[in-house]
Write a protein that holds these residues in place. Structure first.
Motif, PDB file in Angstrom:
ATOM      1  N   GLY A  73       0.791  -1.128  -0.403  1.00 36.92           N
ATOM      2  CA  GLY A  73      -0.080   0.077  -0.063  1.00 36.92           C
ATOM      3  C   GLY A  73       0.989   0.946  -0.095  1.00 36.92           C
ATOM      4  O   GLY A  73       0.470   1.946  -0.599  1.00 36.92           O
ATOM      5  N   MET A  74       1.571   1.478   1.012  1.00 33.44           N
ATOM      6  CA  MET A  74       3.115   2.851   0.798  1.00 33.44           C
ATOM      7  C   MET A  74       3.616   2.262   0.959  1.00 33.44           C
ATOM      8  O   MET A  74       4.400   1.417   2.843  1.00 33.44           O
ATOM      9  N   ASP A  75       5.014   1.932   0.696  1.00 31.54           N
ATOM     10  CA  ASP A  75       6.231   1.818   0.976  1.00 31.54           C
ATOM     11  C   ASP A  75       7.427   2.935   1.745  1.00 31.54           C
ATOM     12  O   ASP A  75       6.528   3.474   2.098  1.00 31.54           O
ATOM     13  N   GLY A  76       8.230   1.773   2.194  1.00 30.66           N
ATOM     14  CA  GLY A  76       8.508   2.543   2.881  1.00 30.66           C
ATOM     15  C   GLY A  76       9.900   3.913   3.072  1.00 30.66           C
ATOM     16  O   GLY A  76       9.558   4.691   4.169  1.00 30.66           O
ATOM     17  N   LEU A  77       9.986   4.135   1.834  1.00 29.96           N
ATOM     18  CA  LEU A  77       9.978   5.630   1.031  1.00 29.96           C
ATOM     19  C   LEU A  77       9.065   6.667   2.083  1.00 29.96           C
ATOM     20  O   LEU A  77       9.471   7.696   2.107  1.00 29.96           O
ATOM     21  N   ILE A  92      15.821   3.268  10.559  1.00 32.33           N
ATOM     22  CA  ILE A  92      17.175   2.374  10.338  1.00 32.33           C
ATOM     23  C   ILE A  92      16.031   1.979   9.180  1.00 32.33           C
ATOM     24  O   ILE A  92      15.093   1.248   9.268  1.00 32.33           O
ATOM     25  N   MET A  93      16.157   1.806   7.172  1.00 28.36           N
ATOM     26  CA  MET A  93      15.940   1.213   6.561  1.00 28.36           C
ATOM     27  C   MET A  93      16.378  -0.260   6.332  1.00 28.36           C
ATOM     28  O   MET A  93      17.514  -0.683   6.866  1.00 28.36           O
ATOM     29  N   LEU A  94      15.227  -1.179   6.184  1.00 25.47           N
ATOM     30  CA  LEU A  94      15.419  -2.471   5.906  1.00 25.47           C
ATOM     31  C   LEU A  94      15.371  -3.111   4.474  1.00 25.47           C
ATOM     32  O   LEU A  94      14.201  -2.347   3.678  1.00 25.47           O
TER      33      LEU A  94
END
Length: 244
Positions: A73-77, A92-94
């Motif tokens: 639905g909504m990406d991490g960015l 912290i991005m995975l």
């Protein structure tokens, strides 16, 4: 509608433990990460998608977000952008991908670190500890200044010609390091060790943060005068601002 700022950091956990928001649509990964963080003494919130993450972050401001890049639905960015719209929060991005473009995208939107899946949960906890340690106001440290730039380490506040700069955690640390060491060239390996505290890692992390910092402190980021590239070496902070 105007976004409301988050409440102050550290205001949620009654015992003073940092609050970590873990956002991952894989329940197994989220459970393992949350378990390790809980045993390390953190208060952990969980969300399985972007909208839920935003709701949780608004209700209780996290001290740090562990954020999966690929979310339904909504990406991490986009989640990172919206969370940061309320105020500075370390991220912290995975990512499940090894593609460098994905990692750079995460750094470009302001992630302070990233971990590529599969990863060691213990390593992730160490990364969390490192980022949180650097996000806390320094107990000591003199104000730094040069070329219209000022940095207050205790308040973690930076300005350019009196106007406050919206810097991420790593951008602030990088600017502080440059102000402490004017006129000296540093390689990317040196900056990763001195600013990030890592003896190894993806050097594109340094490149992206230098580019982002230039975009905030240079009058013309396309022709930087303060943070100069020293070909074959790395970067040099030149308070005189003389173009090469």
């Amino acid at each position: 509608m105007q976004q409301q700022p988050y409440e102050p950091l550290g205001a949620q956990a009654a015992d003073g433990s940092p609050r970590i928001l873990v956002v991952d649509d894989d329940p197994t990964v989220a459970e393992v990460v949350a378990g390790y963080l809980d045993r390390a003494g953190y208060v952990v919130d969980r969300a399985g998608d972007g909208p839920t993450a935003l709701t949780r972050a608004t209700a209780h401001r996290p001290d740090l977000v562990v954020l999966d890049l690929m979310l339904p639905g909504m990406d991490g960015l986009e989640v990172c952008r919206r969370i940061r719209g309320h105020g500075p929060v370390p991220v912290i991005m995975l990512t499940a991908r090894g593609d460098e473009d994905d990692r750079i995208l995460g750094l470009e939107v302001g992630a302070d670190d990233y971990v590529t899946k599969p990863f060691s949960p213990r390593e992730l906890v160490l990364r969390v500890e490192s980022v949180l340690r650097r996000s806390r106001p320094a107990d000591t440290g003199h104000r730094l200044g040069a070329a219209g730039l000022t940095v207050d380490p205790a308040a973690r506040r930076a300005t350019k010609n009196g106007t406050e700069l919206a810097l991420t955690l790593r951008e602030f640390d990088l600017l502080s390091f440059f102000l402490r060491h004017p006129g000296r060239a540093y390689g990317r390996e040196d900056l990763m060790r001195e600013v990030w505290g890592w003896d190894f890692g993806d050097l594109s992390t340094v490149t992206v943060h230098v580019r982002r910092l230039r975009g905030k402190v240079e009058d013309d980021p396309a022709r930087p005068r303060l943070i100069q590239t020293v070909w074959g070496v790395g970067y040099r902070f030149d308070p005189a601002g003389e173009e090469d």
